[in-house]
Design a protein around this motif. Structure first.
Motif, mmCIF file in Angstrom:
data_model
loop_
_atom_site.group_PDB
_atom_site.id
_atom_site.type_symbol
_atom_site.label_atom_id
_atom_site.label_comp_id
_atom_site.label_asym_id
_atom_site.label_seq_id
_atom_site.Cartn_x
_atom_site.Cartn_y
_atom_site.Cartn_z
ATOM 1 N N VAL A 1 -1.741 -0.490 9.314
ATOM 2 C CA VAL A 1 -1.307 -0.641 7.922
ATOM 3 C C VAL A 1 -0.433 -1.881 7.793
ATOM 4 O O VAL A 1 0.524 -2.053 8.554
ATOM 5 N N PRO A 2 -0.732 -2.762 6.863
ATOM 6 C CA PRO A 2 0.105 -3.963 6.689
ATOM 7 C C PRO A 2 1.468 -3.629 6.119
ATOM 8 O O PRO A 2 1.715 -2.516 5.647
ATOM 9 N N GLY A 33 -0.616 4.232 -2.257
ATOM 10 C CA GLY A 33 -2.029 3.893 -2.160
ATOM 11 C C GLY A 33 -2.748 4.512 -0.985
ATOM 12 O O GLY A 33 -3.978 4.629 -0.998
ATOM 13 N N LEU A 34 -1.994 4.916 0.046
ATOM 14 C CA LEU A 34 -2.559 5.559 1.234
ATOM 15 C C LEU A 34 -1.801 6.847 1.476
ATOM 16 O O LEU A 34 -0.575 6.845 1.544
ATOM 17 N N LEU A 80 -7.848 -1.100 3.936
ATOM 18 C CA LEU A 80 -6.413 -1.333 3.824
ATOM 19 C C LEU A 80 -6.155 -2.512 2.905
ATOM 20 O O LEU A 80 -5.512 -3.502 3.250
ATOM 21 N N GLU A 81 -6.671 -2.376 1.691
ATOM 22 C CA GLU A 81 -6.516 -3.373 0.634
ATOM 23 C C GLU A 81 -5.967 -2.690 -0.609
ATOM 24 O O GLU A 81 -6.315 -1.538 -0.904
ATOM 25 N N LEU A 140 0.811 -1.215 0.000
ATOM 26 C CA LEU A 140 0.000 0.000 0.000
ATOM 27 C C LEU A 140 0.845 1.266 0.000
ATOM 28 O O LEU A 140 0.361 2.339 -0.345
ATOM 29 N N ASN A 141 2.090 1.164 0.437
ATOM 30 C CA ASN A 141 3.041 2.274 0.358
ATOM 31 C C ASN A 141 2.503 3.577 0.958
ATOM 32 O O ASN A 141 2.253 4.556 0.232
ATOM 33 N N PRO A 142 2.314 3.604 2.269
ATOM 34 C CA PRO A 142 1.743 4.793 2.906
ATOM 35 C C PRO A 142 2.628 6.027 2.764
ATOM 36 O O PRO A 142 3.861 5.943 2.791
#
Length: 483
Positions: free
Chosen positions: A377-378, A267-268, A351-352, A230-232
């Protein structure tokens, strides 16, 4: 004989035989093999780009650059193995007077043996037939059997022909490289006793299925999977106040790059609550055109992912529309916005990863609120901080370092430099291991340590002999000795 006429068992048997020769080859010989492959790909780049563009819709400029990246990393690994530190050669001389007496111990990393490599859809060169997994495995003397990706079969076959021909012309052993196609062949490859490790880049469901196969074998093997990320991105209040327009433009360019099909897509994006940043991102992305996606199946799945986000209470569509036909018209950018509280209530839904040009803005109300939602967050490949000079972000960076393999400052994650220091890997589900799949230390995945005790000089690897005629860095009796 073409490998296309051989069964899987014949291919793995040939790879097993080739492993002995490859392991015994000098670093200079294996470096020459890698360079020969790079030269062959460069010489046929125009043809390869034409085939790739027809199968992937990525465009000639992007694909031309990817060929250069691919041949560049082949040449990097040639330099890595001739520099020598990749062997991690360690010598501890014996000391019979020690209490207790200490034997002579010499440790080195050795190749695992034949490995399987699964091509990725989104990088048909750099993470495919002759990509980083293949290059790093061949570099250390591991034969490679590649499973072609169904999204670019013709390109895979032509690339494999060039790789095999270049290796043969450079004097590499037969069986060092082969290509197989099809889901059944891929499954059988992971289960074949001759295969000693697997490299994979793809979806979480597909990778997890293969991961489970690899670890449930009678002889479990390492599975190096890059599965999802997801690369926050965290933007502080001060950074937003100072340069919101610049940040909005940078984010829009990053999450839409390559139709949002990069594994490092942001992504986030965590932003302070109560700002107009969502509107700025909407303005920066509104003119981004719809783009054709890698495959028809991926394009069909994109709107479904958008609808799943839009259906969550508390989530707004800040830009774009979820009502789109990506397969027919191309994937158009969509920006979602919500609050940290909503994410904390519905982490499994929000969180997908959604593969495509979309991102989720998440508003936080303070440091504690931000820390709480980041804890959900994973694991990711990257995490990014946008802050102003002098801001205290130590605790934030420490938290982000725990969930990602690469932490960026005042930049965007869509771009992975192929260098000695690169780390392209992170906690699960980003990857299934702690090793990188990009950069010099990617070779470590396909090696295992072996220690030799009181061994005769003649049987030792040249890197462990007293003379060090290879001229490589070594640790001797606890001291790092440089050539």
């Amino acid at each position: 004989m073409s490998t296309a006429t051989l069964s899987l068992s014949e291919l793995t048997a040939a790879a097993t035989n080739a492993a002995k020769t490859a392991a015994a080859a000098s670093d200079a010989e294996r470096a020459a093999w890698l360079t020969a492959v790079a030269d062959a790909l460069d010489a046929n780049a125009a043809e390869l780009v034409e085939i790739a563009d027809a199968e992937t819709n990525l465009g000639a400029p992007r694909l031309t650059g990817e060929v250069a990246r691919t041949t560049g990393q082949l040449r990097l690994f040639a330099r890595v193995i001739t520099e020598g530190s990749y062997l991690e050669a360690i010598i501890d001389h014996g000391d019979p007077g020690a209490t207790p007496p200490r034997p002579d111990l010499r440790r080195i990393l050795r190749p695992l043996g034949p490995v399987a490599v699964f091509s990725a859809s989104n990088f048909p060169f750099a993470f495919s037939v002759a990509g980083g997994d293949t290059a790093s495995a061949l570099a250390v003397g591991c034969p490679v059997i590649v499973k072609a990706h169904s999204g670019h079969v013709k390109l895979s076959e032509r690339t494999a022909e060039l790789v095999a021909g270049a290796l043969r012309a450079a004097g590499a052993p037969e069986g060092l490289f082969a290509l197989v196609s099809g889901r059944e062949a891929g499954t059988a490859l992971v289960q074949d006793p001759a295969i000693k490790a697997v490299g994979f880049t793809g979806s979480i469901p597909g990778g997890r299925a293969l991961f489970d196969l690899a670890t449930s074998r009678p002889d479990p093997i390492p599975f190096y999977g890059e599965l999802g990320s997801l690369n926050p991105v965290v933007i502080t209040e001060a950074a937003l106040a100072a340069r919101s327009g610049e940040l909005a433009a940078g984010l829009a360019a990053s999450f839409t790059l390559g139709a949002g099909q990069f594994c490092t897509k942001p992504g986030l994006v965590f932003i302070p609550a109560g700002t107009g940043f969502a509107a700025e991102v909407a303005a920066a992305s509104k003119d981004k055109p719809g783009a054709r996606m890698l495959t028809h199946r991926i394009a069909e799945a994109y709107p479904g992912g958008l609808h799943q986000f839009a259906a969550v209470p508390g989530v707004k569509v800040a830009a774009g529309t979820v009502e789109q036909d990506a397969a027919a018209d191309g994937a158009a950018p969509v920006v979602f916005s919500t609050s940290a509280a909503t994410v904390l209530e519905r982490p499994s839904e929000l969180l997908e990863e959604c593969f495509g040009p979309t991102t989720l803005l998440i508003e936080y109300t303070g440091a504690e609120d931000l820390a709480a939602v980041l804890a959900k967050v994973p694991g990711s490949l990257t995490a990014t901080v946008h802050a102003q000079p002098g801001e205290e972000v130590t605790s934030l960076v420490e938290q982000l370092s725990g969930l990602a393999g690469r932490v960026l400052f005042d930049g965007w994650p869509t771009g992975v430099a192929v260098t000695w220091s690169q780390q392209h890997g992170g906690p699960y589900p980003a990857t299934t291991s702690l090793f990188t799949s990009v950069g010099a230390t990617a070779v470590r995945r396909f090696q295992r340590p072996v220690a030799y005790q009181d061994a005769p000089e003649a049987i030792l690897h040249p890197a462990l002999r007293e003379s060090n005629h290879l001229g490589i860095p070594r640790r001797v009796d606890g001291e790092l000795v440089l050539p």
